[in-house]
Design a protein around this motif. Sequence first.
Motif, PDB file in Angstrom:
ATOM      1  N   LYS A  17      75.935  46.716  -2.934  1.00 19.33           N
ATOM      2  CA  LYS A  17      75.386  47.847  -3.678  1.00 19.33           C
ATOM      3  C   LYS A  17      74.667  48.833  -2.773  1.00 19.33           C
ATOM      4  O   LYS A  17      74.422  49.964  -3.175  1.00 19.33           O
ATOM      5  N   TRP A  18      74.300  48.389  -1.576  1.00 17.71           N
ATOM      6  CA  TRP A  18      73.500  49.227  -0.693  1.00 17.71           C
ATOM      7  C   TRP A  18      74.241  49.435   0.613  1.00 17.71           C
ATOM      8  O   TRP A  18      75.013  48.582   1.054  1.00 17.71           O
ATOM      9  N   GLY A  19      73.984  50.561   1.238  1.00 14.10           N
ATOM     10  CA  GLY A  19      74.496  50.763   2.572  1.00 14.10           C
ATOM     11  C   GLY A  19      73.805  49.806   3.528  1.00 14.10           C
ATOM     12  O   GLY A  19      72.687  49.335   3.267  1.00 14.10           O
ATOM     13  N   PHE A  20      74.465  49.510   4.631  1.00 13.51           N
ATOM     14  CA  PHE A  20      73.883  48.583   5.597  1.00 13.51           C
ATOM     15  C   PHE A  20      72.534  49.102   6.074  1.00 13.51           C
ATOM     16  O   PHE A  20      72.386  50.269   6.434  1.00 13.51           O
ATOM     17  N   GLY A  21      71.544  48.218   6.061  1.00 13.15           N
ATOM     18  CA  GLY A  21      70.194  48.582   6.466  1.00 13.15           C
ATOM     19  C   GLY A  21      69.292  48.970   5.316  1.00 13.15           C
ATOM     20  O   GLY A  21      68.073  49.018   5.468  1.00 13.15           O
ATOM     21  N   LEU A  22      69.882  49.243   4.142  1.00 13.88           N
ATOM     22  CA  LEU A  22      69.110  49.771   3.019  1.00 13.88           C
ATOM     23  C   LEU A  22      68.824  48.737   1.936  1.00 13.88           C
ATOM     24  O   LEU A  22      68.309  49.087   0.870  1.00 13.88           O
ATOM     25  N   ALA A  23      69.155  47.492   2.173  1.00 10.93           N
ATOM     26  CA  ALA A  23      68.925  46.467   1.154  1.00 10.93           C
ATOM     27  C   ALA A  23      67.438  46.354   0.838  1.00 10.93           C
ATOM     28  O   ALA A  23      66.596  46.393   1.743  1.00 10.93           O
ATOM     29  N   PRO A  24      67.093  46.226  -0.438  1.00 16.21           N
ATOM     30  CA  PRO A  24      65.679  46.055  -0.792  1.00 16.21           C
ATOM     31  C   PRO A  24      65.189  44.665  -0.396  1.00 16.21           C
ATOM     32  O   PRO A  24      65.981  43.728  -0.275  1.00 16.21           O
ATOM     33  N   VAL A  25      63.894  44.559  -0.187  1.00 18.05           N
ATOM     34  CA  VAL A  25      63.289  43.278   0.173  1.00 18.05           C
ATOM     35  C   VAL A  25      62.857  42.569  -1.106  1.00 18.05           C
ATOM     36  O   VAL A  25      62.205  43.166  -1.966  1.00 18.05           O
ATOM     37  N   LYS A  26      63.219  41.306  -1.232  1.00 16.09           N
ATOM     38  CA  LYS A  26      62.830  40.547  -2.418  1.00 16.09           C
ATOM     39  C   LYS A  26      61.309  40.438  -2.497  1.00 16.09           C
ATOM     40  O   LYS A  26      60.642  40.281  -1.468  1.00 16.09           O
ATOM     41  N   PRO A  27      60.746  40.520  -3.701  1.00  8.21           N
ATOM     42  CA  PRO A  27      59.278  40.502  -3.846  1.00  8.21           C
ATOM     43  C   PRO A  27      58.603  39.313  -3.174  1.00  8.21           C
ATOM     44  O   PRO A  27      57.565  39.469  -2.527  1.00  8.21           O
ATOM     45  N   GLU A  28      59.191  38.118  -3.311  1.00  7.13           N
ATOM     46  CA  GLU A  28      58.546  36.946  -2.710  1.00  7.13           C
ATOM     47  C   GLU A  28      58.582  37.009  -1.187  1.00  7.13           C
ATOM     48  O   GLU A  28      57.646  36.566  -0.512  1.00  7.13           O
ATOM     49  N   VAL A  29      59.661  37.593  -0.642  1.00  8.46           N
ATOM     50  CA  VAL A  29      59.750  37.767   0.807  1.00  8.46           C
ATOM     51  C   VAL A  29      58.715  38.785   1.272  1.00  8.46           C
ATOM     52  O   VAL A  29      58.027  38.583   2.281  1.00  8.46           O
ATOM     53  N   GLN A  30      58.577  39.870   0.519  1.00  9.85           N
ATOM     54  CA  GLN A  30      57.607  40.898   0.886  1.00  9.85           C
ATOM     55  C   GLN A  30      56.183  40.352   0.833  1.00  9.85           C
ATOM     56  O   GLN A  30      55.353  40.689   1.689  1.00  9.85           O
ATOM     57  N   ARG A  31      55.899  39.517  -0.145  1.00  5.55           N
ATOM     58  CA  ARG A  31      54.555  38.931  -0.230  1.00  5.55           C
ATOM     59  C   ARG A  31      54.245  38.100   1.010  1.00  5.55           C
ATOM     60  O   ARG A  31      53.132  38.161   1.550  1.00  5.55           O
ATOM     61  N   ARG A  32      55.226  37.325   1.467  1.00  6.13           N
ATOM     62  CA  ARG A  32      55.008  36.517   2.672  1.00  6.13           C
ATOM     63  C   ARG A  32      54.811  37.405   3.898  1.00  6.13           C
ATOM     64  O   ARG A  32      53.978  37.118   4.764  1.00  6.13           O
ATOM     65  N   ARG A  33      55.578  38.486   3.961  1.00  5.71           N
ATOM     66  CA  ARG A  33      55.453  39.391   5.102  1.00  5.71           C
ATOM     67  C   ARG A  33      54.097  40.093   5.110  1.00  5.71           C
ATOM     68  O   ARG A  33      53.485  40.272   6.170  1.00  5.71           O
ATOM     69  N   VAL A  34      53.628  40.486   3.939  1.00  4.71           N
ATOM     70  CA  VAL A  34      52.323  41.144   3.849  1.00  4.71           C
ATOM     71  C   VAL A  34      51.215  40.174   4.251  1.00  4.71           C
ATOM     72  O   VAL A  34      50.270  40.548   4.966  1.00  4.71           O
ATOM     73  N   GLU A  35      51.316  38.931   3.803  1.00  8.28           N
ATOM     74  CA  GLU A  35      50.310  37.935   4.175  1.00  8.28           C
ATOM     75  C   GLU A  35      50.309  37.715   5.686  1.00  8.28           C
ATOM     76  O   GLU A  35      49.247  37.585   6.310  1.00  8.28           O
ATOM     77  N   ALA A  36      51.488  37.684   6.284  1.00  8.63           N
ATOM     78  CA  ALA A  36      51.579  37.533   7.737  1.00  8.63           C
ATOM     79  C   ALA A  36      50.963  38.736   8.440  1.00  8.63           C
ATOM     80  O   ALA A  36      50.262  38.590   9.454  1.00  8.63           O
ATOM     81  N   ALA A  37      51.201  39.924   7.907  1.00 13.32           N
ATOM     82  CA  ALA A  37      50.620  41.135   8.500  1.00 13.32           C
ATOM     83  C   ALA A  37      49.098  41.091   8.426  1.00 13.32           C
ATOM     84  O   ALA A  37      48.410  41.546   9.351  1.00 13.32           O
ATOM     85  N   ARG A  38      48.559  40.537   7.353  1.00 12.79           N
ATOM     86  CA  ARG A  38      47.097  40.403   7.235  1.00 12.79           C
ATOM     87  C   ARG A  38      46.550  39.487   8.328  1.00 12.79           C
ATOM     88  O   ARG A  38      45.488  39.756   8.904  1.00 12.79           O
ATOM     89  N   THR A  39      47.269  38.412   8.607  1.00 19.64           N
ATOM     90  CA  THR A  39      46.832  37.500   9.666  1.00 19.64           C
ATOM     91  C   THR A  39      46.813  38.206  11.019  1.00 19.64           C
ATOM     92  O   THR A  39      45.849  38.088  11.787  1.00 19.64           O
ATOM     93  N   TRP A  76      67.284  46.317   7.608  1.00 20.93           N
ATOM     94  CA  TRP A  76      66.571  46.775   8.808  1.00 20.93           C
ATOM     95  C   TRP A  76      65.897  48.130   8.603  1.00 20.93           C
ATOM     96  O   TRP A  76      64.753  48.336   9.030  1.00 20.93           O
ATOM     97  N   PHE A  77      66.580  49.059   7.938  1.00 18.45           N
ATOM     98  CA  PHE A  77      65.976  50.387   7.791  1.00 18.45           C
ATOM     99  C   PHE A  77      64.904  50.383   6.706  1.00 18.45           C
ATOM    100  O   PHE A  77      63.927  51.128   6.790  1.00 18.45           O
ATOM    101  N   THR A  78      65.066  49.546   5.705  1.00 21.71           N
ATOM    102  CA  THR A  78      64.011  49.381   4.706  1.00 21.71           C
ATOM    103  C   THR A  78      62.728  48.922   5.385  1.00 21.71           C
ATOM    104  O   THR A  78      61.637  49.451   5.125  1.00 21.71           O
ATOM    105  N   LYS A 172      69.254  57.064  -0.232  1.00 20.21           N
ATOM    106  CA  LYS A 172      69.484  56.544  -1.580  1.00 20.21           C
ATOM    107  C   LYS A 172      70.002  57.641  -2.502  1.00 20.21           C
ATOM    108  O   LYS A 172      70.846  57.390  -3.368  1.00 20.21           O
ATOM    109  N   GLU A 173      69.504  58.871  -2.322  1.00 21.55           N
ATOM    110  CA  GLU A 173      70.000  59.992  -3.117  1.00 21.55           C
ATOM    111  C   GLU A 173      71.480  60.241  -2.849  1.00 21.55           C
ATOM    112  O   GLU A 173      72.270  60.461  -3.773  1.00 21.55           O
ATOM    113  N   ILE A 174      71.847  60.223  -1.575  1.00 21.60           N
ATOM    114  CA  ILE A 174      73.251  60.447  -1.213  1.00 21.60           C
ATOM    115  C   ILE A 174      74.137  59.376  -1.832  1.00 21.60           C
ATOM    116  O   ILE A 174      75.208  59.661  -2.379  1.00 21.60           O
TER     117      ILE A 174
END
Length: 250
Positions: A17-39, A76-78, A172-174
């Motif tokens: 559904k998405w161009g390469f690099g534009l896939a959305p990040v799953k919410p649970e994955v993003q939560r883990r990444r944000v927690e890691a960024a806080r550390t 990757w681009f997301t 995404k508009e394109i």
Amino acid sequence: MEAHGRAGRQVKRIEHKWGFGLAPVKPEVQRRRVEAARTVLATLTQGHHAALGRLDDLSTVTGLFTRAYDKKQWDWFTVCAQLGYPSYKEARRASSTLRHLRLCLRDANWQAAEEAATTLRNAGLPDRLRDFIAGAPASLDGRGFIYVLSTREAPEMLKIGYTNRDPLTRAKEINSATGVVIPWGVRGAWTVAHAHRVEADVHALLADYRVRKDREFFHLPFAEAARIIDDYVAGLAGVPQDRPRRARSS
């Protein structure tokens, strides 16, 4: 994926559904990444003790910056947009230094760890991580982007344009246009002042590869297009921002 139509002909299905690099990040994955960024942010601003027992968080954030410059993952681009569009050099330097910091902390080499942390602070990583944690969009400060899109099915047919907004939103508009069957993916983006004028210069430099004069499509390998754009954008560094240098095509 291929399927057979009624007449027995093979029909190629477009599954993604998405161009390469534009896939959305799953919410649970993003939560883990944000927690890691806080550390990592706490490690840089409060001291090494914040990372004790959480060294894997440094690996997670290292992986985010690796994604941003390696450009091999579907999101990757997301991720690059979430990190505020670091340049290739910035992302690679952050990834390398974070990896070194983790090794120093693991080995209790506190002096080397502090040197690595200082390098990351001086590079502005704490502010970048704060924006990532807050989900804040990158501040463009009046600048825009030159972007290059392609599909995985036709990687050398490049769409090269400009936007004064977030290139992730523009892509995404394109892709939402009715006539787009195969979604475009972002191959690269360059932050520049006077993006509209820079786009005209880039198009002039790539004139020999242009498919139609009234369309922003070019047929050439991305690596070659990126080299030409890199060289031109690098040449703008010494030019006053209100008068970007004009390119010459030969």
